[in-house]
Scaffold this motif. Structure first.
Motif, mmCIF file in Angstrom:
data_model
loop_
_atom_site.group_PDB
_atom_site.id
_atom_site.type_symbol
_atom_site.label_atom_id
_atom_site.label_comp_id
_atom_site.label_asym_id
_atom_site.label_seq_id
_atom_site.Cartn_x
_atom_site.Cartn_y
_atom_site.Cartn_z
ATOM 1 N N ASP A 1 -9.382 -2.920 0.292
ATOM 2 C CA ASP A 1 -8.599 -3.852 -0.435
ATOM 3 C C ASP A 1 -9.443 -4.869 -1.105
ATOM 4 O O ASP A 1 -10.695 -4.626 -1.083
ATOM 5 C CB ASP A 1 -7.458 -4.525 0.429
ATOM 6 N N THR A 2 -8.994 -5.671 -2.025
ATOM 7 C CA THR A 2 -9.667 -6.617 -2.964
ATOM 8 C C THR A 2 -10.841 -7.449 -2.095
ATOM 9 O O THR A 2 -11.816 -7.719 -2.477
ATOM 10 C CB THR A 2 -8.895 -7.417 -3.916
ATOM 11 N N ILE B 1 -4.546 -5.355 -12.089
ATOM 12 C CA ILE B 1 -4.668 -5.588 -10.486
ATOM 13 C C ILE B 1 -4.290 -7.050 -10.285
ATOM 14 O O ILE B 1 -3.836 -7.422 -9.198
ATOM 15 C CB ILE B 1 -5.931 -5.025 -9.686
ATOM 16 N N SER C 1 -5.328 2.089 -1.559
ATOM 17 C CA SER C 1 -4.418 3.149 -1.578
ATOM 18 C C SER C 1 -5.256 4.545 -1.316
ATOM 19 O O SER C 1 -5.987 4.891 -2.301
ATOM 20 C CB SER C 1 -3.556 3.345 -2.690
ATOM 21 N N MET D 1 -4.512 7.074 -3.866
ATOM 22 C CA MET D 1 -5.283 7.098 -5.206
ATOM 23 C C MET D 1 -6.546 7.437 -5.126
ATOM 24 O O MET D 1 -7.227 8.251 -6.025
ATOM 25 C CB MET D 1 -5.147 5.506 -5.590
ATOM 26 N N THR E 1 -12.945 0.733 -6.046
ATOM 27 C CA THR E 1 -12.303 0.684 -4.667
ATOM 28 C C THR E 1 -10.822 0.461 -4.882
ATOM 29 O O THR E 1 -10.259 0.108 -6.181
ATOM 30 C CB THR E 1 -12.773 -0.486 -4.075
ATOM 31 N N ASP E 2 -9.975 0.792 -4.014
ATOM 32 C CA ASP E 2 -8.771 0.725 -3.983
ATOM 33 C C ASP E 2 -8.370 0.742 -2.765
ATOM 34 O O ASP E 2 -8.583 1.346 -1.871
ATOM 35 C CB ASP E 2 -7.957 1.780 -5.082
ATOM 36 N N TRP F 1 2.137 2.069 -3.590
ATOM 37 C CA TRP F 1 1.312 2.689 -4.372
ATOM 38 C C TRP F 1 0.954 4.100 -3.884
ATOM 39 O O TRP F 1 0.534 5.126 -4.734
ATOM 40 C CB TRP F 1 -0.260 1.733 -4.516
ATOM 41 N N ARG G 1 0.976 -1.216 -0.047
ATOM 42 C CA ARG G 1 0.092 -0.156 -0.001
ATOM 43 C C ARG G 1 0.753 1.302 0.088
ATOM 44 O O ARG G 1 0.525 2.170 -0.924
ATOM 45 C CB ARG G 1 -0.939 0.151 1.311
ATOM 46 N N GLY H 1 -8.960 -2.129 -7.569
ATOM 47 C CA GLY H 1 -7.756 -1.595 -7.779
ATOM 48 C C GLY H 1 -8.047 -0.534 -8.939
ATOM 49 O O GLY H 1 -7.563 -0.514 -9.774
ATOM 50 N N CYS H 2 -8.982 0.542 -8.662
ATOM 51 C CA CYS H 2 -9.362 1.442 -9.501
ATOM 52 C C CYS H 2 -8.485 2.498 -9.745
ATOM 53 O O CYS H 2 -8.317 3.162 -10.706
ATOM 54 C CB CYS H 2 -10.675 2.170 -8.940
ATOM 55 N N GLY H 3 -7.410 2.613 -9.072
ATOM 56 C CA GLY H 3 -6.228 3.661 -9.114
ATOM 57 C C GLY H 3 -7.073 4.910 -9.031
ATOM 58 O O GLY H 3 -7.729 5.317 -8.106
#
Ligand code: SAM
Length: 214
Positions: free
Chosen positions: A98-99, A116, A76, A79, A73-74, A14, A11, A53-55
């Protein structure tokens, strides 16, 4: 405990590069637009979509107007902060997760996972969790780096790039392994396309198969 420290280190990576990631220009705009067009065509106006992990949120902001709701969602916070600062419609919601946490809000009609799946610790476990949290015949739409298929000279750079923190921890996947992982998790691959010049970064549309009930 060790797992949590490893996740925190990832994390941090990122979070630290979020500003640079957001500022980088798109490498191939026509390829990106073609991918977005294909993705939009896979989705229905009634769909509940989850993105993991959408950044910095580019895909979500562009495509959320065409669906019922898009949860992007992400893990970080940096982000997600950049994503939240962008103008977006009322259909998209950005969440730090997180995922594993992200999937708790299922079931979803479609789950998007762009760049991702090669970053998660447990690909089979993540795919099984995605499968569980899709509606029957729901779609997993992904783009994944198959790093083991890159030319040897590029793969040889990877350990050095990791040491200087220019590259994250990632699985060295081959395309064949990725395909098998989808099928083993209960998906049927409906389409596989390359957008742009990198065959090692395939876009895959996979449909959740459900067991027939006797
Ligand atoms: C290569 S970037 C891709 C961002 C965006 N999807 C794109 O294609 O431009 C990977 C993103 O996944 C996030 N990420 C990595 N591991 C994650 C995890 N275990 N759970 C949630 N997000 C994660 C990172 O914070 C980063 O924003």
């Amino acid at each position: 405990m060790r797992g949590r420290m490893a996740q925190d280190a990832k994390r941090d990576f990122w979070n630290k590069i979020a500003g640079r990631y957001a500022a980088r220009p798109l490498r191939d705009v026509p390829a990106y637009e073609a991918m977005l067009a294909d993705l939009a065509a896979q989705l229905r106006p009634t769909d509940r979509v989850l993105e993991i992990g959408c950044g910095t949120g580019g895909v979500a902001i562009r495509l959320a107007p065409g669906v019922a709701e898009w949860t992007a969602t992400d893990f970080s916070p940096e982000m997600v902060a950049i994503a939240r600062a962008k103008p977006a419609g009322d259909k998209v919601r950005f969440v730090v997760a997180d995922t594993v946490q992200a999937l708790d809000g299922g079931p979803f009609d479609a789950i998007c996972a762009f760049n991702i799946l090669h970053l998660v610790d447990d690909l089979p476990g993540t795919l099984a969790h995605i499968h569980t949290n899709l509606t029957p015949e729901g779609l997993l739409i992904s783009k994944t780096w198959c790093l083991a298929d890159l030319p040897l000279w590029l793969r040889a750079l990877y350990p050095a790039l990791r040491i200087v923190k220019l590259f994250p921890a990632a699985s060295m996947l081959r395309l064949g392994q990725l395909r098998r992982a989808f099928v083993d998790a209960g998906f049927e691959i409906e389409a596989e396309r390359i957008f742009g010049a990198r065959p090692q970064n395939p876009y895959v549309v996979a449909r959740k198969m459900t067991m027939p009930v006797d």
